[in-house]
Design an enzyme around this catalytic site. Structure first.
Site, PDB file in Angstrom:
ATOM      1  N   TYR A  57       0.857  -1.189   0.000  1.00  0.00           N
ATOM      2  CA  TYR A  57       0.000   0.000   0.000  1.00  0.00           C
ATOM      3  C   TYR A  57       0.888   1.232   0.000  1.00  0.00           C
ATOM      4  CZ  TYR A  57      -3.541   3.328   1.705  1.00  0.00           C
ATOM      5  OH  TYR A  57      -4.392   4.399   1.859  1.00  0.00           O
ATOM      6  N   ASP A 100       9.204   2.667  -0.451  1.00  0.00           N
ATOM      7  CA  ASP A 100       8.213   3.297   0.409  1.00  0.00           C
ATOM      8  C   ASP A 100       8.545   2.900   1.843  1.00  0.00           C
ATOM      9  OD1 ASP A 100       6.065   3.969   1.963  1.00  0.00           O
ATOM     10  OD2 ASP A 100       4.577   3.557   0.409  1.00  0.00           O
ATOM     11  N   LYS A 122       4.870   9.022   8.877  1.00  0.00           N
ATOM     12  CA  LYS A 122       4.664   8.451  10.213  1.00  0.00           C
ATOM     13  C   LYS A 122       5.695   8.912  11.257  1.00  0.00           C
ATOM     14  CE  LYS A 122       1.999   4.606   8.433  1.00  0.00           C
ATOM     15  NZ  LYS A 122       0.593   4.639   8.808  1.00  0.00           N
TER      16      LYS A 122
HETATM   17  N1  HOZ Z   1      -4.994   1.507   6.762  1.00  0.00           N
HETATM   18  C1  HOZ Z   1      -4.246   2.545   7.433  1.00  0.00           C
HETATM   19  C2  HOZ Z   1      -3.000   1.987   8.010  1.00  0.00           C
HETATM   20  N2  HOZ Z   1      -2.243   1.108   7.163  1.00  0.00           N
HETATM   21  C3  HOZ Z   1      -5.153   3.111   8.480  1.00  0.00           C
HETATM   22  C4  HOZ Z   1      -4.795   4.448   8.926  1.00  0.00           C
HETATM   23  C5  HOZ Z   1      -5.848   5.007   9.905  1.00  0.00           C
HETATM   24  O1  HOZ Z   1      -7.002   4.596   9.857  1.00  0.00           O
HETATM   25  O2  HOZ Z   1      -5.488   5.848  10.696  1.00  0.00           O
END
Ligand code: HOZ
Length: 431
Positions: free
Chosen positions: A143, A238, A266
């Site tokens: 992702y 990434d 992050k």
């Molecule tokens: N799917 C996101 C993390 N890989 C979620 C982020 C979120 O909901 O804060």
């Protein structure tokens, strides 16, 4: 009368699409109403009723120092007193950039953004702009945020909800993205040999964290570097999740591979909205204003985010030698969990890379999206709710990573093991 989770969620759904600002938070794949959070400190997160949980989500990775770390909060408060956004250059942005490039030698120049999505989107545009090619290669289950070119067979929320490709992405654009199985060197070689001269970039999570944790197999990333160099393809790592998670730098530092571009986010924002794209000078200077590839952002390099990020990185720098402790804690947690599952007759496969882990509800091995999808999601959901009841906060999806912070203590690990023991006993009884 005390409000229930359903009350909070119903109210939210009236004004927020789906009741959440990011889909996985709605708990659709595990069922039930999501917990609404009131605050967090160290390794703990608290819901609106005051219940405490040991947090293994850590805001999906950023809070490596634990929540509300003193130095980070101090930096944010001091910065806020001077104003919260200027839309003009500041000295903290330069400090942040210097700190990042001192830790990641592949980053000669960088550009700050407000999210990892923007960083990956910019990396793709840069790669297309400098190569004059259109095709992008990514890997199933990886992702890279929700920009149009990168949503094909993406992991995370899309894997959670079983969405292969998102409506709203024009087919003409989706056709420009080839998604290959992660860790499959043969397919990679075949595709690069066949389409190499049309491929602008290959983007990869060097350690996949969005189909659950999946480590790269030996030789996979090395081969990727070799093939992309040979064909003049921009290699993008990434490292939004992995940047500063395993060492003071990226996963690239540990394996000695220099990608052409790196995406970060992050941890470098210390819990504030942030992203960054950086890499080779000759590519990065093609961005406007020195070049003609356009990218911009009112809140890019925001002073609060820069201050929180610098404070986080400075604390991490002092803990440079403590990263192995984080590994040891995670190893202990995963080993104890593995034993508990085995003793209780549950087949699980726990993938761990340093302080990231996922418990897959299946025998395993899990080495790509196909194998990850063999997991028993119903059992995962029951386990998730059991752990929550017993005070442990896990990601509400089989396809996400768990994280440990420097604030997690041996006592937290022991309590987690106890919670797991209780949960498994209940699950066995109900079985
Ligand atoms: N799917 C996101 C993390 N890989 C979620 C982020 C979120 O909901 O804060």
């Amino acid at each position: 009368m005390n409000k229930t989770r359903a009350d909070y969620f119903t109210k939210a759904r009236r004004v927020i699409s789906g009741g959440v600002n990011s889909p996985v938070r709605a708990w659709k794949s595990v069922g039930g109403n999501p917990v609404f959070v009131s605050h967090a400190k160290g390794s703990k997160i608290y819901d609106v009723s005051g219940k405490e949980y040991i947090d293994y989500v850590l805001s999906w990775g950023p809070m490596i120092l634990g929540h509300a770390h003193r130095e980070v909060i101090k930096a944010i408060i001091n910065s806020a007193k001077n104003g919260t956004s200027f839309g003009a250059p500041t000295e903290v942005e330069t400090r942040m950039a210097r700190l990042i490039s001192s830790a990641l030698p592949s980053i000669e120049l960088l550009r700050m953004t407000s999210s990892g999505t923007e960083a990956a989107m910019t990396a793709i545009r840069l790669a297309r702009g400098v190569t004059g090619r259109n095709l992008i290669v990514k890997f199933d289950g990886c992702y890279h945020g929700h920009s149009d070119s990168l949503l094909t067979k993406a992991g995370s929320g899309l894997a959670t909800f079983g969405i292969p490709d998102s409506p709203g992405v024009p087919e003409e654009l989706a056709r420009q993205t080839l998604s290959l199985p992660y860790n499959d060197i043969n397919v990679l070689e075949k595709i690069i040999n066949q389409y190499g001269s049309q491929i602008a970039a290959v983007i990869v999570e060097p350690v996949a964290g969005n189909m659950g944790v999946v480590p790269p197999r030996g030789g996979f990333l090395e081969k990727l570097r070799k093939l992309t160099s040979l064909k003049g393809i921009v290699l993008i790592f990434d490292e939004v999740i992995t940047g500063f998670r395993f060492t003071f730098g990226g996963y690239q530092n540990l394996i000695g591979i220099r990608p052409d571009l790196t995406c970060l986010g992050k941890i470098i924002g210390g819990g504030m909205p942030v992203g960054a794209v950086g890499g080779k000078k000759e590519i990065m200077e093609k961005l406007a204003p020195t070049g003609d590839i356009y990218q911009a952002g009112t809140l890019s390099g925001n002073p609060l985010a820069m201050s929180a990020g610098i404070a986080t990185l400075n604390v991490l720098k002092t803990k440079k030698d403590a990263f192995p402790d984080l590994d040891k804690k995670t190893d202990r947690l995963c080993t104890d969990l593995e034993n508990l599952f085995a003793e209780n007759g549950f087949a699980v496969c726990i993938n761990r890379v340093h302080s990231m882990f996922t418990v897959f509800f299946q025998k395993g091995p899990v080495y790509d999206l196909n194998t990850a999808q063999k997991s028993d999601k119903k059992m995962f959901a029951r386990f998730f709710h059991g752990m929550l009841k017993n005070g442990v906060w896990l990601a509400p999806s089989q396809y996400e990573a768990g994280f440990i912070s420097f604030a997690h203590t041996e006592k937290d690990i022991n309590k987690t093991i106890d919670a797991c023991s209780k949960t498994l006993r209940n699950l066995r009884r109900a079985h």
